[in-house]
Design a protein around this motif. Structure first.
Motif, PDB file in Angstrom:
ATOM      1  N   ARG A  82       0.812  -1.219   0.000  1.00 27.62           N
ATOM      2  CA  ARG A  82       0.000   0.000   0.000  1.00 27.62           C
ATOM      3  C   ARG A  82       0.849   1.275   0.000  1.00 27.62           C
ATOM      4  N   PHE A  83       2.155   1.106   0.140  1.00 25.93           N
ATOM      5  CA  PHE A  83       3.032   2.272   0.162  1.00 25.93           C
ATOM      6  C   PHE A  83       4.254   2.003  -0.732  1.00 25.93           C
ATOM      7  N   PRO A  84       4.021   1.843  -2.048  1.00 22.67           N
ATOM      8  CA  PRO A  84       5.110   1.476  -2.969  1.00 22.67           C
ATOM      9  C   PRO A  84       5.995   2.671  -3.338  1.00 22.67           C
ATOM     10  N   PHE A  85       7.239   2.359  -3.719  1.00 23.40           N
ATOM     11  CA  PHE A  85       8.199   3.348  -4.183  1.00 23.40           C
ATOM     12  C   PHE A  85       8.574   3.044  -5.633  1.00 23.40           C
ATOM     13  N   GLN A  86       8.770   4.090  -6.420  1.00 24.37           N
ATOM     14  CA  GLN A  86       9.148   3.945  -7.822  1.00 24.37           C
ATOM     15  C   GLN A  86      10.351   4.829  -8.122  1.00 24.37           C
ATOM     16  N   TYR A  87      11.422   4.215  -8.634  1.00 22.79           N
ATOM     17  CA  TYR A  87      12.629   4.990  -8.931  1.00 22.79           C
ATOM     18  C   TYR A  87      12.484   5.745 -10.245  1.00 22.79           C
ATOM     19  N   VAL A  88      13.010   6.986 -10.261  1.00 20.81           N
ATOM     20  CA  VAL A  88      12.989   7.851 -11.438  1.00 20.81           C
ATOM     21  C   VAL A  88      14.415   8.332 -11.690  1.00 20.81           C
ATOM     22  N   ASP A  89      14.851   8.276 -12.942  1.00 20.32           N
ATOM     23  CA  ASP A  89      16.233   8.670 -13.258  1.00 20.32           C
ATOM     24  C   ASP A  89      16.454  10.179 -13.160  1.00 20.32           C
ATOM     25  N   ASP A  90      15.513  10.960 -13.642  1.00 16.07           N
ATOM     26  CA  ASP A  90      15.675  12.414 -13.742  1.00 16.07           C
ATOM     27  C   ASP A  90      15.017  13.089 -12.539  1.00 16.07           C
ATOM     28  N   TRP A  91      15.808  13.418 -11.523  1.00 18.89           N
ATOM     29  CA  TRP A  91      15.244  14.000 -10.302  1.00 18.89           C
ATOM     30  C   TRP A  91      14.641  15.381 -10.557  1.00 18.89           C
ATOM     31  N   GLU A  92      15.252  16.149 -11.449  1.00 22.63           N
ATOM     32  CA  GLU A  92      14.761  17.505 -11.680  1.00 22.63           C
ATOM     33  C   GLU A  92      13.387  17.497 -12.334  1.00 22.63           C
ATOM     34  N   MET A  93      13.208  16.679 -13.355  1.00 17.75           N
ATOM     35  CA  MET A  93      11.902  16.600 -14.006  1.00 17.75           C
ATOM     36  C   MET A  93      10.855  16.030 -13.053  1.00 17.75           C
ATOM     37  N   MET A  94      11.256  15.088 -12.211  1.00 18.34           N
ATOM     38  CA  MET A  94      10.338  14.528 -11.218  1.00 18.34           C
ATOM     39  C   MET A  94       9.813  15.638 -10.310  1.00 18.34           C
ATOM     40  N   LEU A  95      10.703  16.506  -9.835  1.00 17.91           N
ATOM     41  CA  LEU A  95      10.283  17.589  -8.953  1.00 17.91           C
ATOM     42  C   LEU A  95       9.454  18.628  -9.689  1.00 17.91           C
ATOM     43  N   ILE A  96       9.817  18.917 -10.934  1.00 15.62           N
ATOM     44  CA  ILE A  96       9.062  19.904 -11.708  1.00 15.62           C
ATOM     45  C   ILE A  96       7.640  19.406 -11.965  1.00 15.62           C
ATOM     46  N   GLU A  97       7.495  18.137 -12.297  1.00 13.63           N
ATOM     47  CA  GLU A  97       6.159  17.585 -12.548  1.00 13.63           C
ATOM     48  C   GLU A  97       5.312  17.610 -11.278  1.00 13.63           C
ATOM     49  N   LYS A  98       5.920  17.317 -10.135  1.00 12.61           N
ATOM     50  CA  LYS A  98       5.192  17.408  -8.867  1.00 12.61           C
ATOM     51  C   LYS A  98       4.827  18.857  -8.576  1.00 12.61           C
ATOM     52  N   LEU A  99       5.758  19.770  -8.886  1.00 13.79           N
ATOM     53  CA  LEU A  99       5.488  21.191  -8.704  1.00 13.79           C
ATOM     54  C   LEU A  99       4.296  21.623  -9.541  1.00 13.79           C
ATOM     55  N   MET A 100       4.206  21.107 -10.774  1.00 14.12           N
ATOM     56  CA  MET A 100       3.088  21.452 -11.651  1.00 14.12           C
ATOM     57  C   MET A 100       1.759  21.018 -11.044  1.00 14.12           C
ATOM     58  N   VAL A 101       1.729  19.844 -10.432  1.00 18.31           N
ATOM     59  CA  VAL A 101       0.504  19.369  -9.782  1.00 18.31           C
ATOM     60  C   VAL A 101       0.136  20.287  -8.621  1.00 18.31           C
ATOM     61  N   ASN A 102       1.135  20.636  -7.812  1.00 16.56           N
ATOM     62  CA  ASN A 102       0.881  21.514  -6.667  1.00 16.56           C
ATOM     63  C   ASN A 102       0.447  22.909  -7.094  1.00 16.56           C
ATOM     64  N   VAL A 103       1.083  23.435  -8.137  1.00 12.65           N
ATOM     65  CA  VAL A 103       0.742  24.772  -8.630  1.00 12.65           C
ATOM     66  C   VAL A 103      -0.686  24.797  -9.163  1.00 12.65           C
ATOM     67  N   ALA A 104      -1.059  23.765  -9.897  1.00 12.86           N
ATOM     68  CA  ALA A 104      -2.377  23.741 -10.533  1.00 12.86           C
ATOM     69  C   ALA A 104      -3.503  23.549  -9.527  1.00 12.86           C
ATOM     70  N   MET A 115      -7.658  26.818 -14.217  1.00 17.89           N
ATOM     71  CA  MET A 115      -6.533  25.918 -13.995  1.00 17.89           C
ATOM     72  C   MET A 115      -5.742  25.717 -15.284  1.00 17.89           C
ATOM     73  N   GLU A 116      -6.423  25.609 -16.412  1.00 22.04           N
ATOM     74  CA  GLU A 116      -5.742  25.454 -17.701  1.00 22.04           C
ATOM     75  C   GLU A 116      -4.878  26.669 -18.017  1.00 22.04           C
ATOM     76  N   GLN A 117      -5.399  27.867 -17.769  1.00 21.06           N
ATOM     77  CA  GLN A 117      -4.646  29.083 -18.051  1.00 21.06           C
ATOM     78  C   GLN A 117      -3.393  29.161 -17.175  1.00 21.06           C
ATOM     79  N   LEU A 118      -3.543  28.815 -15.907  1.00 21.37           N
ATOM     80  CA  LEU A 118      -2.399  28.804 -14.994  1.00 21.37           C
ATOM     81  C   LEU A 118      -1.377  27.763 -15.455  1.00 21.37           C
TER      82      LEU A 118
END
Length: 297
Positions: free
Chosen positions: A162-184, A209-212
């Motif tokens: 119920r609490f899985p982890f998934q490795y991602v190679d590109d840490w910067e894009m991972m953070l930016i994509e999470k930032l996009m979710v938080n911003v929206a 939300m789309e405009q932002l």
């Protein structure tokens, strides 16, 4: 293995509960009272109709940690204070950060630890009280190595289903994509005082939300916009009844992560000389709402 978790909020408690099934876990809290409650009553997780209680050790974060792996699960504004004044207390072989926003990245080169990882949590969690957390939406935790060896964190693959982890190679894009979710999601739901789902079911809110989204993706020159937009829609749908962390903070009169999320976007726009009228306007409205709540306390 000894695991330490700094932060007794929703994410910190949820992580502590699931790790406690396999490892020796210590939760480092802000308040002595919460630490005592956790040691006395245990840590309870509510997931659907299921309620489980886990034994963890807890103590206030007032001295050096002494663990193998340290997870830092505090809000961005608290993390900045820790890294500026209490970095010497972060004693561990490896450290993993679990924050919204990207403000903490600039501090990483100054850290002495050989193994540093970054993570984003996609679970839904709500802290009911000092010893109880509701797991409102099962997702996954994406993580990436910023410095050191990936193998140091190999134990993450043996955690609870119920609490899985998934490795991602590109840490910067991972953070930016999470930032996009938080911003929206976060500033709009906090301003409009609506649950996440209304951002996609209510046409005027969806348009806002789309405009932002389009403004922020232009600031960061993000490709694959369609994929990220669909991810944001999915998050809104899967957490339709949830109230965002920023909305909960506003309702409780607490400080929000506005500066770490939308403030960070505006800083990057200024650095790149890119206009950000929607972000700036929304930031001003939310800043006013936050100050209004602080005044009423």
């Amino acid at each position: 293995m000894r695991i330490g978790i700094i932060g007794g909020g929703a994410v910190g408690l949820l992580m502590a509960a699931y790790f406690s099934n396999h490892y020796d876990v210590t939760v480092y809290t802000r308040r002595q009272e919460q630490a005592e409650q956790l040691c006395t009553h245990g840590l309870t997780v509510i997931c659907g109709d299921e309620r489980t209680t886990h034994r963890v050790h807890a103590e206030p974060f007032v001295r050096e940690t002494n663990v193998d792996v340290l997870f830092i699960a505090v809000k961005q504004y608290d993390l900045t204070n820790i890294l500026k004044t209490n970095m010497h207390m972060l004693r561990a072989d490896a450290v993993m950060f679990l924050q919204n926003g990207m403000g903490h990245v600039s501090h990483l080169p100054h850290m002495p630890h050989h193994h540093i990882a970054l993570a984003v949590v996609e679970h839904g969690a709500f802290k009911i009280d000092d010893t109880t957390v509701s797991h409102t939406g099962v997702g996954k935790t994406k993580w990436s190595v910023w410095r050191g060896k990936k193998e140091t964190f190999s134990f993450l693959y043996t955690t609870d289903a119920r609490f899985p982890f998934q490795y991602v190679d590109d840490w910067e894009m991972m953070l930016i994509e999470k930032l996009m979710v938080n911003v929206a999601i976060n500033p709009l739901t906090a301003l409009l005082q609506v649950p996440n789902g209304m951002l996609v079911t209510h046409a005027p809110y969806r348009q806002a939300m789309e405009q932002l989204f389009h403004e922020v993706t232009s600031i960061f020159q993000i490709e694959q916009r369609e994929r990220i937009w669909k991810h944001i829609e999915t998050v809104c749908q899967q957490t339709a009844a949830n109230r965002s962390s920023m909305l909960c903070d506003i309702e409780a009169g607490r400080m929000t992560e506005l500066d770490a999320i939308l403030g960070y976007v505006i800083e990057r726009a200024n650095e790149r000389c890119v206009p950000a009228p929607i972000s700036t306007f929304l930031y001003a409205l939310m800043k006013g709402k936050q100050l209004e709540g602080e005044t009423e306390r």
